[in-house]
Design an enzyme around this catalytic site. Structure first.
Site, PDB file in Angstrom:
ATOM      1  N   HIS A 158       0.801  -1.229   0.000  1.00  0.00           N
ATOM      2  CA  HIS A 158       0.000   0.000   0.000  1.00  0.00           C
ATOM      3  C   HIS A 158       0.834   1.279   0.000  1.00  0.00           C
ATOM      4  O   HIS A 158       0.288   2.370  -0.101  1.00  0.00           O
ATOM      5  CB  HIS A 158      -0.935   0.032   1.212  1.00  0.00           C
ATOM      6  CG  HIS A 158      -0.207   0.324   2.492  1.00  0.00           C
ATOM      7  ND1 HIS A 158       0.494  -0.633   3.170  1.00  0.00           N
ATOM      8  CD2 HIS A 158      -0.032   1.474   3.181  1.00  0.00           C
ATOM      9  CE1 HIS A 158       1.054  -0.096   4.244  1.00  0.00           C
ATOM     10  NE2 HIS A 158       0.755   1.194   4.280  1.00  0.00           N
TER      11      HIS A 158
HETATM   12  C1  UD1 Z   1      -1.993   5.530   6.003  1.00  0.00           C
HETATM   13  C2  UD1 Z   1      -0.671   5.979   6.627  1.00  0.00           C
HETATM   14  C3  UD1 Z   1       0.373   4.890   6.453  1.00  0.00           C
HETATM   15  C4  UD1 Z   1      -0.132   3.561   6.983  1.00  0.00           C
HETATM   16  C5  UD1 Z   1      -1.435   3.231   6.264  1.00  0.00           C
HETATM   17  C6  UD1 Z   1      -2.034   1.918   6.688  1.00  0.00           C
HETATM   18  C7  UD1 Z   1      -0.193   8.391   6.532  1.00  0.00           C
HETATM   19  C8  UD1 Z   1       0.636   9.430   5.905  1.00  0.00           C
HETATM   20  N1  UD1 Z   1      -0.143   7.168   5.984  1.00  0.00           N
HETATM   21  O1  UD1 Z   1      -1.796   5.385   4.595  1.00  0.00           O
HETATM   22  O2  UD1 Z   1       1.534   5.235   7.177  1.00  0.00           O
HETATM   23  O3  UD1 Z   1       0.831   2.560   6.733  1.00  0.00           O
HETATM   24  O4  UD1 Z   1      -2.368   4.287   6.567  1.00  0.00           O
HETATM   25  O5  UD1 Z   1      -3.188   1.687   5.960  1.00  0.00           O
HETATM   26  O6  UD1 Z   1      -0.869   8.663   7.504  1.00  0.00           O
HETATM   27  N2  UD1 Z   1      -9.273   4.827   1.950  1.00  0.00           N
HETATM   28  C9  UD1 Z   1     -10.466   4.172   1.934  1.00  0.00           C
HETATM   29  N3  UD1 Z   1     -11.010   3.790   3.127  1.00  0.00           N
HETATM   30  C10 UD1 Z   1     -10.414   4.050   4.322  1.00  0.00           C
HETATM   31  C11 UD1 Z   1      -9.194   4.738   4.313  1.00  0.00           C
HETATM   32  C12 UD1 Z   1      -8.630   5.107   3.139  1.00  0.00           C
HETATM   33  O7  UD1 Z   1     -11.036   3.905   0.896  1.00  0.00           O
HETATM   34  O8  UD1 Z   1     -10.963   3.673   5.377  1.00  0.00           O
HETATM   35  C13 UD1 Z   1      -8.645   5.201   0.668  1.00  0.00           C
HETATM   36  C14 UD1 Z   1      -8.959   6.587   0.231  1.00  0.00           C
HETATM   37  O9  UD1 Z   1      -9.066   6.586  -1.149  1.00  0.00           O
HETATM   38  C15 UD1 Z   1      -7.708   7.367   0.624  1.00  0.00           C
HETATM   39  C16 UD1 Z   1      -6.628   6.319   0.455  1.00  0.00           C
HETATM   40  O10 UD1 Z   1      -7.246   5.087   0.800  1.00  0.00           O
HETATM   41  O11 UD1 Z   1      -7.529   8.490  -0.163  1.00  0.00           O
HETATM   42  C17 UD1 Z   1      -5.435   6.526   1.319  1.00  0.00           C
HETATM   43  O12 UD1 Z   1      -5.781   6.695   2.692  1.00  0.00           O
HETATM   44  P1  UD1 Z   1      -4.848   7.589   3.648  1.00  0.00           P
HETATM   45  O13 UD1 Z   1      -5.355   7.557   5.043  1.00  0.00           O
HETATM   46  O14 UD1 Z   1      -4.614   8.920   3.043  1.00  0.00           O
HETATM   47  O15 UD1 Z   1      -3.455   6.856   3.597  1.00  0.00           O
HETATM   48  P2  UD1 Z   1      -3.018   5.320   3.581  1.00  0.00           P
HETATM   49  O16 UD1 Z   1      -2.464   5.019   2.252  1.00  0.00           O
HETATM   50  O17 UD1 Z   1      -4.083   4.432   4.122  1.00  0.00           O
END
Ligand code: UD1
Length: 364
Positions: free
Chosen positions: A205
């Site tokens: 991821h």
């Molecule tokens: C975040 C953390 C990362 C951690 C990871 C575990 C930061 C900078 N990054 O990254 O360190 O390893 O979490 O998962 O804080 N989304 C969904 N549903 C959710 C959450 C996210 O669909 O419940 C999708 C959305 O499109 C979002 C994308 O995932 O834009 C990324 O989510 P985000 O929280 O920005 O970062 P992660 O890649 O999950």
């Protein structure tokens, strides 16, 4: 002594579970739980609260997704009034996600003592958003709890007063040890028609791996070969799924019969999947630590790690994203399953308890 504990994203939940449990048992500490809502899908959030018996959050800030600036700013904006209203003695943040630095900044600017759990880890790669969050959070924290010796050394190198730094062990491993027996009862292997040792488990991821189609393509080239040898179970992160759907890579994945995409797994199912895997391939931080304790070979598809103890004492190898290197490491690692390893110092299930004791003494 009132402590506001912050959790926002999936990897925070297994850490906060151990801390809420230890604080709940302490007579001196009154814990208050804030969920920032950085992760909000049922399978990225609520499922973990249920399986790990984490009390329902006292407040959910419901920030959701956004660019780094928007997400961080929105968490800060929504956390500040909670802090003013609750007037805690301290704020505790875990790990290295955007919720960690956002709430940390709000706390110190209001003069509230800031505690960082999992302090001092460094990948020395400033292109990782988490590395910036780690450096910045440690720089403003009052009390810093480290999970491994490298954390203590990194903080000393950065000039942090040793009197505020404590090696306490790993709260994520507290949760693993507590839940291992429950996870053993998971039916996930039967549900997926797998046999112990007869498959690989994969997670991916990191933006550096899955947002760049060239890098993701190189990893898929290696997976293409491996999946012919061993079925690969791939619980897929929402970010990774989105990237596959938006590029040609999605079609390539569909063409690999041995690469099986499943929904993000719950904690107990994933622990079972890791425990019985022949090998784990990942770009996660926590999984490097969990496989270390489980004694399962782990190939880390990154150029560096902020958790070097997992390579020194554990079963982890830093492999990078070059196709040939992944394949060479895969072949080599297959011979090493079942090796017993000495757990890193203090990864004994009591880290959260140690933190509670130190806080009781220091904040009294
Ligand atoms: C975040 C953390 C990362 C951690 C990871 C575990 C930061 C900078 N990054 O990254 O360190 O390893 O979490 O998962 O804080 N989304 C969904 N549903 C959710 C959450 C996210 O669909 O419940 C999708 C959305 O499109 C979002 C994308 O995932 O834009 C990324 O989510 P985000 O929280 O920005 O970062 P992660 O890649 O999950």
């Amino acid at each position: 002594m009132k402590i506001i504990n912050v959790a926002g994203a999936r990897p925070n939940f297994m850490k906060i579970a151990a801390l809420m449990d230890a604080f709940g048992r302490s007579e001196a500490i009154e814990p208050f739980l804030v969920h920032t809502g950085q992760h909000y899908d049922e399978r990225m959030s609520d499922l973990f609260f249920r399986q790990l018996d984490i009390p329902a959050p006292d407040v959910n800030l419901e920030v959701g997704s956004g660019s780094h600036a928007v997400q961080t700013a929105e968490i800060m904006r929504r956390f500040e009034p909670v802090l003013l209203e609750q007037a805690p003695d301290a704020v505790l943040v875990v790990g290295d996600v955007n919720s960690t630095i956002a709430c940390g900044l709000v706390a110190v600017k209001l003069g509230v003592t800031l505690i960082h759990v999992e302090a001092g880890l460094r990948s020395f790669d400033r292109t990782m958003p988490e590395e910036i969050n780690r450096i910045a959070t440690d720089a403003i924290s009052d009390l810093l709890f480290c999970s491994e010796p490298s954390g203590v050394k990194n903080l000393a190198d950065e000039g942090v007063d040793g009197d505020r730094v404590f090696l306490v062990g790993n709260v994520m491993i507290d949760t693993l040890l507590k839940n291992k027996a429950k996870a053993d009862a998971s039916t996930i292997l039967d549900d997926l028609g797998l046999t112990p040792g007869g498959y690989a488990a994969l997670t991916l991821h990191r933006p550096a791996n899955v947002d760049d189609p060239t890098v993701f393509g190189r990893i898929l080239d290696a997976l293409q070969v491996i999946q012919k040898d061993l079925p690969i179970i791939f619980p897929i992160h929402p970010r990774t799924r989105k990237n596959l759907e938006e590029t040609d890579l999605g079609r390539r994945v569909e063409g690999m019969a041995g690469l099986r995409l499943i929904e993000p797994a719950g904690y107990l199912d994933f622990l079972k999947l890791m425990s019985e895997a022949r090998i784990v391939l990942t770009d996660s931080g926590g999984i490097q630590e969990e496989t270390t304790i489980l004694g399962v070979p782990c190939l880390t598809l990154r150029e560096n790690t902020e958790r070097p103890v997992t390579c020194e004492a554990g079963t982890n190898r830093i492999v990078g994203t070059d196709t040939d290197k992944i394949l060479a490491a895969y072949r080599d690692a297959l011979g090493h399953r079942g090796e017993t390893v000495e757990p890193p110092p203090l990864w004994d299930g009591r880290a959260a308890e140690r933190i509670a004791e130190i806080l009781t003494e220091r904040l009294a």
